[in-house]
Each structure stands twice: as C-alpha cells, then as structure tokens.
Design an enzyme around this catalytic site. Sequence first.
Site, PDB file in Angstrom:
ATOM      1  N   LYS A 174     -41.672  -7.795 -23.461  1.00 15.69           N
ATOM      2  CA  LYS A 174     -41.571  -7.053 -24.707  1.00 15.69           C
ATOM      3  C   LYS A 174     -42.507  -7.655 -25.735  1.00 15.69           C
ATOM      4  CE  LYS A 174     -38.008  -4.756 -27.428  1.00 15.69           C
ATOM      5  NZ  LYS A 174     -36.547  -4.635 -27.658  1.00 15.69           N
ATOM      6  N   HIS A 243     -29.797  -2.894 -16.415  1.00 18.99           N
ATOM      7  CA  HIS A 243     -29.610  -3.725 -17.608  1.00 18.99           C
ATOM      8  C   HIS A 243     -28.298  -4.499 -17.546  1.00 18.99           C
ATOM      9  CE1 HIS A 243     -30.289  -5.008 -21.719  1.00 18.99           C
ATOM     10  NE2 HIS A 243     -29.066  -4.659 -22.025  1.00 18.99           N
ATOM     11  N   ARG A 246     -28.959  -7.743 -15.860  1.00 19.28           N
ATOM     12  CA  ARG A 246     -29.618  -8.667 -16.806  1.00 19.28           C
ATOM     13  C   ARG A 246     -28.593  -9.232 -17.790  1.00 19.28           C
ATOM     14  NH1 ARG A 246     -34.304  -9.812 -20.170  1.00 19.28           N
ATOM     15  NH2 ARG A 246     -33.982  -9.207 -22.343  1.00 19.28           N
ATOM     16  N   HIS A 269     -36.469 -13.046 -25.690  1.00 21.40           N
ATOM     17  CA  HIS A 269     -36.130 -12.534 -27.017  1.00 21.40           C
ATOM     18  C   HIS A 269     -36.959 -13.244 -28.075  1.00 21.40           C
ATOM     19  CE1 HIS A 269     -31.874 -11.023 -25.766  1.00 21.40           C
ATOM     20  NE2 HIS A 269     -32.814 -10.143 -25.521  1.00 21.40           N
TER      21      HIS A 269
END
Length: 308
Positions: A174, A243, A246, A269
């Site tokens: 990301k 997800h 995860r 993150h």
Amino acid sequence: MDALADRQVAAFLDNLRCQRRASPHTVEGYAHDLARLREFCAGKDIADWTRLEPAQLREHIALRHRDKIASRSLQRELSAIRGFFAFLVKRGEAQRNPAQGVRAPKTPKTLPKPLDVDQLAGLLDAPAEDALDIRDLAIWELFYSSGLRLSELTGLDLYDVDRHAGQVLIRHGKGDKSRMVPVGGPALAALERWLDLRPAYADAKATALFVSRLGRRISVRTIQVRLDRWQLRQGFPEHLHPHRLRHSFASHLLEASGDLRAVQELLGHANLATTQVYTHLDFQHLAKVYDNAHPRARKKNRAKDGQG
C-alpha cells in the site's frame, strides 16, 4: 414554507427524472429526503430554502443520526440536499449551497472476527484433491503465515520468495511501499509442493508465483471464489474472505507477543493507529503492556508489593 418551495422541489425532481435519467428509486428517495428537510425547516420557521444555514443543516443531520439513521443513509440524504441546492444555484434561485461543507458522521469501521487456531488448523490441514488444491493451500498458508493483502499476494513473482531465508519481498505494498516479511515453516512446505507442480501450468517465461489453470497470473476474483469453495468443502459455517486470514495473522501475533510496532511493520501499516484498530487492541491490553514494560510502572508495582 410556501408553495414556491414545493414547486422548486418538484422542478428538481423532474430534472432528475427527465434530464439526468435518474431511476425511479433514486427520485423517490430524493423526494423523501427533501420532504424530511422541509419538515425540519417548517419547525424552525425557515420561510424558504435560501434562508437555511449550514449550522441548521448540521443540526438536522445530527437529529437524524440521533434517531439511529445509518451513516450511509445520511450521506445519501446530504447528496440529495447538495444536489437540490446546486440546482437552485444554477437556476439563480439561491446564492449559495448550505450543504457544501456539511458531512455525515463517519461510518464506524467494522473488522472481521479473527479465526481461532483450531478453525485455521481445520482449514489449512485439510487434504488436497488435485494440483489446484495444492496451489490454493499454499495461498491460504501464505496469507496466514505472512499477513499479506490480497493484491500483494496476487502480485508476487517467483523471485520475491527466498525459500532458504524463509522470507518474501512485497515490492508494491500500500502506498507503493516495499517490505520484507517472514514465511513460516508450514507455508514454505506448502509452497514447495506447489512449485513442484507449477511448471505443468505456467510456461518458462511466466514470472507469477501463483497462476491459474490457464497459466495466467491468478486474479483476485479467482482467489475469492476458490476460498468460498474451500470453505464449503470443509463445512466451515461462516463466510471467509482472504482479509480474514490476514486479520487472524495480526490478531494471533499480537496476542502472543504484545509487540504492536512489530505487527505494524509486518502488516505494512503507515500509522500505528491503524494497527491498533485493526487488531482490536483495547485499553486494558495497553494498560497490561504498560504495567509489564514501563520502568516507573514496575517500580510502582514493586512498592505496592513491599507495602503488602
């Protein structure tokens, strides 16, 4: 409010219906939303639409929220109101749009419930019936072992996995950030089984780690469909999404280690607050970590013990 206000609403709805070709459902919804706003204005002695202030509109939305109206519904209401006033401004019947800066309350984040260890064992230890099952098991193992996002897993190439070091490189996470994450023993073993079979599906030039039965890089949709089928075959009662694997990875790792920073790095993150929400970390857990780790907290506890 007077008859002019009603005619303006009627003209707006007619424009939606005829010019913008909105569906009957949309037109009906907008009509209800504006009728509720008109009722609010009447109760506040607001004579016409042009006298509605942003603060009053916020009060209207707050009252609706207090009545347990969902955030998404309030967003739709504001969209209707914003569109109506934009229509009036365009026609020269209003000078400003009071809804322009008004926002609905944020929708609370809902996170999937993590699977427990026994549930995961049932899913991951189930026998494979064919080569594609072996591929799928390697995918499920890697999701849970390394906490990858779905898009990160589909983007993996053969050279991203270092089987000797037991790690995998996420080149484009990301925010296009890369990171290295460890791969556990069961996941490495599952990958070995798949890599033995992969040449039967992918040609020598293919770089994707996971390919479809046609030899192309596996798609997000294929993984979702295959996990649905796997869940049904194993008799798992709840809907599964990649997800959730995860999320289970993050929750189990945090429960065992209490190391929020490490979990943040593994998940990729940018902000620690994201990890805290993601893993259901509550204040009691934070307080426990603090009591066990902070030097002054330990001294305080020892002092109490000495007094006892």
